[in-house]
Design an enzyme around this catalytic site. Structure first.
Site, short mmCIF file in Angstrom:
data_model
loop_
_atom_site.label_atom_id
_atom_site.label_comp_id
_atom_site.label_asym_id
_atom_site.label_seq_id
_atom_site.Cartn_x
_atom_site.Cartn_y
_atom_site.Cartn_z
N SER A 1 0.87 -1.18 0.00
CA SER A 1 0.00 0.00 0.00
C SER A 1 0.90 1.23 0.00
O SER A 1 1.81 1.34 -0.82
CB SER A 1 -0.92 -0.05 1.22
N TYR B 1 -4.45 8.38 -6.12
CA TYR B 1 -3.51 7.40 -5.56
C TYR B 1 -3.92 6.99 -4.15
O TYR B 1 -4.01 5.80 -3.84
CB TYR B 1 -2.10 8.01 -5.56
N LYS C 1 -5.08 3.33 -2.62
CA LYS C 1 -4.36 2.65 -1.54
C LYS C 1 -5.24 2.47 -0.29
O LYS C 1 -5.08 1.49 0.44
CB LYS C 1 -3.07 3.42 -1.21
N1 LIG Z 1 8.69 4.52 -3.84
C1 LIG Z 1 7.85 5.04 -2.96
O1 LIG Z 1 8.14 6.11 -2.41
C2 LIG Z 1 6.59 4.34 -2.60
C3 LIG Z 1 5.93 4.76 -1.45
C4 LIG Z 1 4.76 4.12 -1.06
C5 LIG Z 1 4.27 3.07 -1.82
N2 LIG Z 1 4.92 2.69 -2.96
C6 LIG Z 1 4.35 1.57 -3.72
O2 LIG Z 1 5.35 0.62 -3.96
C7 LIG Z 1 5.02 -0.11 -5.13
C8 LIG Z 1 6.25 -0.16 -6.03
O3 LIG Z 1 6.56 1.15 -6.44
P1 LIG Z 1 8.06 1.63 -6.70
O4 LIG Z 1 8.33 2.75 -5.78
O5 LIG Z 1 8.99 0.50 -6.72
O6 LIG Z 1 7.88 2.28 -8.16
P2 LIG Z 1 8.65 2.02 -9.53
O7 LIG Z 1 10.11 2.08 -9.34
O8 LIG Z 1 7.99 2.97 -10.47
O9 LIG Z 1 8.26 0.52 -9.93
C9 LIG Z 1 6.94 0.20 -10.23
C10 LIG Z 1 6.85 -1.24 -10.62
O10 LIG Z 1 5.45 -1.55 -10.83
C11 LIG Z 1 5.33 -2.15 -12.11
N3 LIG Z 1 4.03 -1.94 -12.73
C12 LIG Z 1 3.37 -0.78 -12.93
N4 LIG Z 1 2.20 -1.03 -13.53
C13 LIG Z 1 2.12 -2.38 -13.69
C14 LIG Z 1 1.15 -3.26 -14.25
N5 LIG Z 1 0.01 -2.82 -14.79
N6 LIG Z 1 1.42 -4.59 -14.23
C15 LIG Z 1 2.55 -5.06 -13.71
N7 LIG Z 1 3.53 -4.28 -13.19
C16 LIG Z 1 3.29 -2.95 -13.19
C17 LIG Z 1 6.47 -1.60 -12.92
O11 LIG Z 1 6.74 -2.50 -13.97
P3 LIG Z 1 7.12 -2.05 -15.46
O12 LIG Z 1 8.60 -2.13 -15.53
O13 LIG Z 1 6.43 -3.06 -16.28
O14 LIG Z 1 6.63 -0.65 -15.66
C18 LIG Z 1 7.59 -1.54 -11.91
O15 LIG Z 1 8.21 -2.78 -11.79
C19 LIG Z 1 3.81 0.58 -5.76
O16 LIG Z 1 2.64 -0.14 -5.43
C20 LIG Z 1 3.82 1.93 -5.09
O17 LIG Z 1 2.52 2.49 -5.03
C21 LIG Z 1 6.07 3.29 -3.36
#
Ligand SMILES: NC(=O)c1ccc[n+]([C@@H]2O[C@H](COP(=O)([O-])OP(=O)(O)OC[C@H]3O[C@@H](n4cnc5c(N)ncnc54)[C@H](OP(=O)(O)O)[C@@H]3O)[C@@H](O)[C@H]2O)c1
Length: 299
Positions: A142, A156, A160
């Site tokens: 989340s 967003y 979540k």
């Molecule tokens: N980083 C933060 O600060 C943060 C904070 C709170 C929560 N989150 C959550 O953590 C999770 C991962 O985010 P992240 O920070 O690692 O972002 P990220 O670096 O942008 O990575 C996002 C990942 O999600 C994949 N993705 C997006 N849409 C998809 C779909 N339709 N089907 C399959 N894969 C998909 C992307 O794959 P592709 O390579 O195929 O695009 C990528 O591997 C998310 O749920 C995000 O909301 C992140």
């Protein structure tokens, strides 16, 4: 930290969104722990770039969580290769960060298709095999945005919050089968999340929101590549939780998340107390027998 007992035999993880960011960190940490991983993302070649070639413990598969046929095929392939999925990490997601009125109904649909409906679809595909084996762990990624609503993160945060409600409810339903559900609230982590390759903003600009939109866009842009959270340490923490005999239903990641969740608890408590008398005033004068309702879930 709760006590944990490291797993003797290797577990099998299935991780969505494993090509970058938190997902890639989780895969690396699980492999480092000696576990087996089915790593998935929309394009398989991006997984090879991030994680290296498939091997004895690593199977990469193309999986867009918005495509149900790919979801079932990936779960079938994972079960065929490793016999069971011990840990599911629903990590795939992105942020649509704009004020509500600058988003479109299509933006809302797309945000929910990935962050909520995709996550539920993968969970639905994995649960029968976990239920049959009477064991399993599910981590739903989340955000602090699933606990704290914030302007210019409306779509967003809404998605979540849905993940939070789904996870908390599901946790109660499947605990009886030895399946533990943990919903995870990361703070800001150093990933592509705020980069143009991931984040989406509203297409239309409304003059009344110009100042707040510009302010928040500047904040997000300045925060990108300037986050405290480390994806590999996040992955290692999930391995620790996977080892915990009784993992939490909610777990916050990062000191920023701790602060924001604590502030939310404090403000909820303050509002509950400030309006307690009015809240209590709405019970009717009719006869009421709470013991007549026997389901345990809503007690
Ligand atoms: N980083 C933060 O600060 C943060 C904070 C709170 C929560 N989150 C959550 O953590 C999770 C991962 O985010 P992240 O920070 O690692 O972002 P990220 O670096 O942008 O990575 C996002 C990942 O999600 C994949 N993705 C997006 N849409 C998809 C779909 N339709 N089907 C399959 N894969 C998909 C992307 O794959 P592709 O390579 O195929 O695009 C990528 O591997 C998310 O749920 C995000 O909301 C992140």
């Amino acid at each position: 930290m709760t006590s944990h007992s490291p797993q003797a035999s290797p577990r099998t993880w299935l991780v969505t969104g494993a090509s970058r960011g938190l997902g890639a960190g989780i895969v690396r940490a699980a492999l480092d722990a000696g576990d087996r991983v089915v790593a998935t993302a929309r394009r398989r070649e991006t997984l090879a770039e991030a994680l290296g070639p498939d091997g004895e413990n690593l199977l990469t598969l193309a999986l867009d969580v918005t495509r149900p046929e790919q979801v079932q095929a990936a779960v079938d392939a994972a079960l065929g290769r490793f016999g069971g999925i011990d840990v599911l990490v629903n990590n795939a997601g992105y942020g649509h960060l704009s004020v509500f009125e600058e988003s479109t109904p299509e933006d809302v649909q797309a945000q929910f298709d990935t962050n909520v409906f995709g996550l539920m679809q993968v969970t639905r595909a994995v649960l029968p095999s976990m239920r049959a084996r009477r064991t399993g762990r599910i981590f739903n990624i989340s955000s602090v945005g699933g606990i704290v609503g914030g302007e210019s993160g409306t779509l967003y945060c809404t998605s979540k919050f849905a993940v939070e409600g789904f996870s908390e409810s599901l946790a109660g339903e499947v605990r009886r089968f030895g399946i533990h559900v943990t919903v995870v609230e990361p703070g800001f982590f150093r990933t592509d999340f705020l980069e143009p390759t991931s984040v989406r903003h509203g297409a239309s600009a409304i003059a009344d929101y110009a100042a707040v939109s510009a302010d928040l866009k500047a904040f997000y842009d300045a925060r990108s590549r300037n986050q405290a959270g480390d994806p590999l340490r996040f992955g290692k923490a999930l391995v620790t939780l996977a080892d915990a005999p009784t993992p939490p239903v909610r777990w916050s990641a990062g000191t920023d998340a701790l602060g924001m969740v604590q502030a939310k608890i404090t403000s909820l408590q303050a509002e509950l107390d400030a309006w307690r008398e009015l809240s209590a005033s709405t019970d009717g004068d009719f006869e009421f027998r709470p013991e007549a309702a026997t389901a345990t879930a809503w007690r």
